[in-house]
Design a protein around this motif. Sequence first.
Motif, mmCIF file in Angstrom:
data_model
loop_
_atom_site.group_PDB
_atom_site.id
_atom_site.type_symbol
_atom_site.label_atom_id
_atom_site.label_comp_id
_atom_site.label_asym_id
_atom_site.label_seq_id
_atom_site.Cartn_x
_atom_site.Cartn_y
_atom_site.Cartn_z
ATOM 1 N N PRO A 253 0.789 -1.238 0.000
ATOM 2 C CA PRO A 253 0.000 0.000 0.000
ATOM 3 C C PRO A 253 0.820 1.286 0.000
ATOM 4 C CG PRO A 253 -0.171 -1.151 2.107
ATOM 5 C CD PRO A 253 0.496 -2.091 1.169
ATOM 6 N N LEU A 254 2.094 1.234 0.371
ATOM 7 C CA LEU A 254 2.899 2.454 0.314
ATOM 8 C C LEU A 254 2.968 3.038 -1.092
ATOM 9 C CD1 LEU A 254 6.087 2.078 2.572
ATOM 10 C CD2 LEU A 254 4.305 3.838 2.724
ATOM 11 N N TRP A 255 2.950 2.151 -2.119
ATOM 12 C CA TRP A 255 3.039 2.630 -3.495
ATOM 13 C C TRP A 255 1.943 3.643 -3.819
ATOM 14 C CZ3 TRP A 255 7.231 2.094 -6.188
ATOM 15 C CH2 TRP A 255 8.019 0.925 -6.128
ATOM 16 N N THR A 256 0.772 3.443 -3.288
ATOM 17 C CA THR A 256 -0.375 4.255 -3.675
ATOM 18 C C THR A 256 -0.844 5.192 -2.565
ATOM 19 O OG1 THR A 256 -1.825 2.401 -3.049
ATOM 20 C CG2 THR A 256 -1.204 2.588 -5.371
ATOM 21 N N THR A 257 -0.030 5.359 -1.540
ATOM 22 C CA THR A 257 -0.401 6.266 -0.457
ATOM 23 C C THR A 257 -0.123 7.698 -0.864
ATOM 24 O OG1 THR A 257 0.088 4.577 1.210
ATOM 25 C CG2 THR A 257 -0.002 6.871 1.953
ATOM 26 N N PRO A 258 -1.128 8.579 -0.880
ATOM 27 C CA PRO A 258 -0.877 9.980 -1.222
ATOM 28 C C PRO A 258 0.158 10.597 -0.277
ATOM 29 C CG PRO A 258 -3.235 9.522 -1.213
ATOM 30 C CD PRO A 258 -2.555 8.310 -0.633
ATOM 31 N N GLY A 259 1.032 11.419 -0.837
ATOM 32 C CA GLY A 259 2.049 12.069 -0.021
ATOM 33 C C GLY A 259 3.299 11.249 0.175
ATOM 34 N N VAL A 260 3.394 10.060 -0.460
ATOM 35 C CA VAL A 260 4.581 9.222 -0.373
ATOM 36 C C VAL A 260 5.241 9.153 -1.757
ATOM 37 C CG1 VAL A 260 5.521 6.931 0.141
ATOM 38 C CG2 VAL A 260 3.638 7.868 1.519
ATOM 39 N N VAL A 261 6.504 9.554 -1.820
ATOM 40 C CA VAL A 261 7.289 9.493 -3.056
ATOM 41 C C VAL A 261 8.304 8.368 -2.890
ATOM 42 C CG1 VAL A 261 8.845 10.735 -4.609
ATOM 43 C CG2 VAL A 261 7.016 11.969 -3.414
ATOM 44 N N ILE A 262 8.335 7.422 -3.835
ATOM 45 C CA ILE A 262 9.197 6.247 -3.719
ATOM 46 C C ILE A 262 10.070 6.121 -4.962
ATOM 47 C CG2 ILE A 262 9.289 3.723 -3.503
ATOM 48 C CD1 ILE A 262 6.562 3.870 -2.113
ATOM 49 N N THR A 263 11.367 5.890 -4.747
ATOM 50 C CA THR A 263 12.286 5.519 -5.823
ATOM 51 C C THR A 263 12.973 4.217 -5.426
ATOM 52 O OG1 THR A 263 14.034 6.923 -4.870
ATOM 53 C CG2 THR A 263 12.670 7.897 -6.599
ATOM 54 N N PRO A 264 13.405 3.393 -6.401
ATOM 55 C CA PRO A 264 13.843 2.016 -6.101
ATOM 56 C C PRO A 264 15.330 1.878 -5.765
ATOM 57 C CG PRO A 264 13.681 2.298 -8.460
ATOM 58 C CD PRO A 264 13.246 3.603 -7.859
ATOM 59 N N HIS A 265 15.760 2.514 -4.661
ATOM 60 C CA HIS A 265 17.133 2.389 -4.165
ATOM 61 C C HIS A 265 18.153 2.718 -5.262
ATOM 62 C CE1 HIS A 265 19.757 0.184 -0.952
ATOM 63 N NE2 HIS A 265 20.385 1.233 -1.470
ATOM 64 N N ILE A 266 18.020 3.903 -5.824
ATOM 65 C CA ILE A 266 18.907 4.310 -6.914
ATOM 66 C C ILE A 266 19.667 5.610 -6.602
ATOM 67 C CG2 ILE A 266 17.834 3.087 -8.824
ATOM 68 C CD1 ILE A 266 16.896 6.675 -8.034
ATOM 69 N N ALA A 267 19.618 6.062 -5.347
ATOM 70 C CA ALA A 267 20.219 7.350 -5.009
ATOM 71 C C ALA A 267 21.715 7.396 -5.291
ATOM 72 C CB ALA A 267 19.966 7.687 -3.539
#
Length: 300
Positions: A253-267
Amino acid sequence: MSARVLLPWTDIEVPDEVEAAYYDGGEAVPDGLADVEFYVLPYDRGPEPPKLIKELPALRVVQSLSAGVEALVPLLPAGVRLANGRGLHDLSVAEHALALIHAAQRDLPRWFAQQARGEWVREHTRSLADSRVLLVGHGSIGQAIERQLVAAEAVVTRVASRPRPAEDVHGVAELPELLPAADIVVLILPDTPATRGIIGRAELAALPDDALVVNVGRGTAIDTPALLAETRTGRLHAGLDVTDPEPLPADHPLWTTPGVVITPHIAGGSASFYPRAKKLAAEQLRRYVRGEELLNLVEH
């Protein structure tokens, strides 16, 4: 001295005394590695390259190109030295941390979605300038992030595992007192017993409404169910380059939670990383064949 080494890229400059074999982590392991003394691990190529460590009987040094090497330590045979990639990722991770902060504070996902719909609906957003940022993890990456935060005119409070009063660095034991005053918390922590779950239900509850939690260290630093509970209500926001579990399942559910920005460990893997990594590997090889002290050695 002469040495046989195993490298991930063919364009690393090697001393004349070095005979190099190459393994990028994606192809078949080359034959004839029994006399390899120095292994530069391929970067970000999954679990297979580290497994090769135990298959190299003459191995004396493992050079990781990652800053965090906690998962490698149990794989090292007795007497094998380990060096990490400290410093290689500083600017890449700092750039990405700032990108996550700006994306969250300026609500960029909202505007991207509006662009896709061709909508022109305006509203003022949060900002980084003048925000109170709690920077948890003040090693070389944390210091690089701080430089960019200060340039953005944020107000930074430094936190490390132990207080360093002479450097104005607080200890993690002070988090309960520091969190209520933070607009943004940035985590740059390794995965250790001491850091796992360091930001849990109580710590998240201590943050003020509308605060932002950013994680560019290891996902295990945050209690994921607790973060989900706080972000689902809209009370907190998050910018995550790392998660627990990782990879984050497609149905999480984190993927679709408003206010959450996710990137796949690419920093850490931007274009600036590779020239720096190759330069470090070349310098370590030069030091090794000359019998000089290696850089970034890790005690284990």
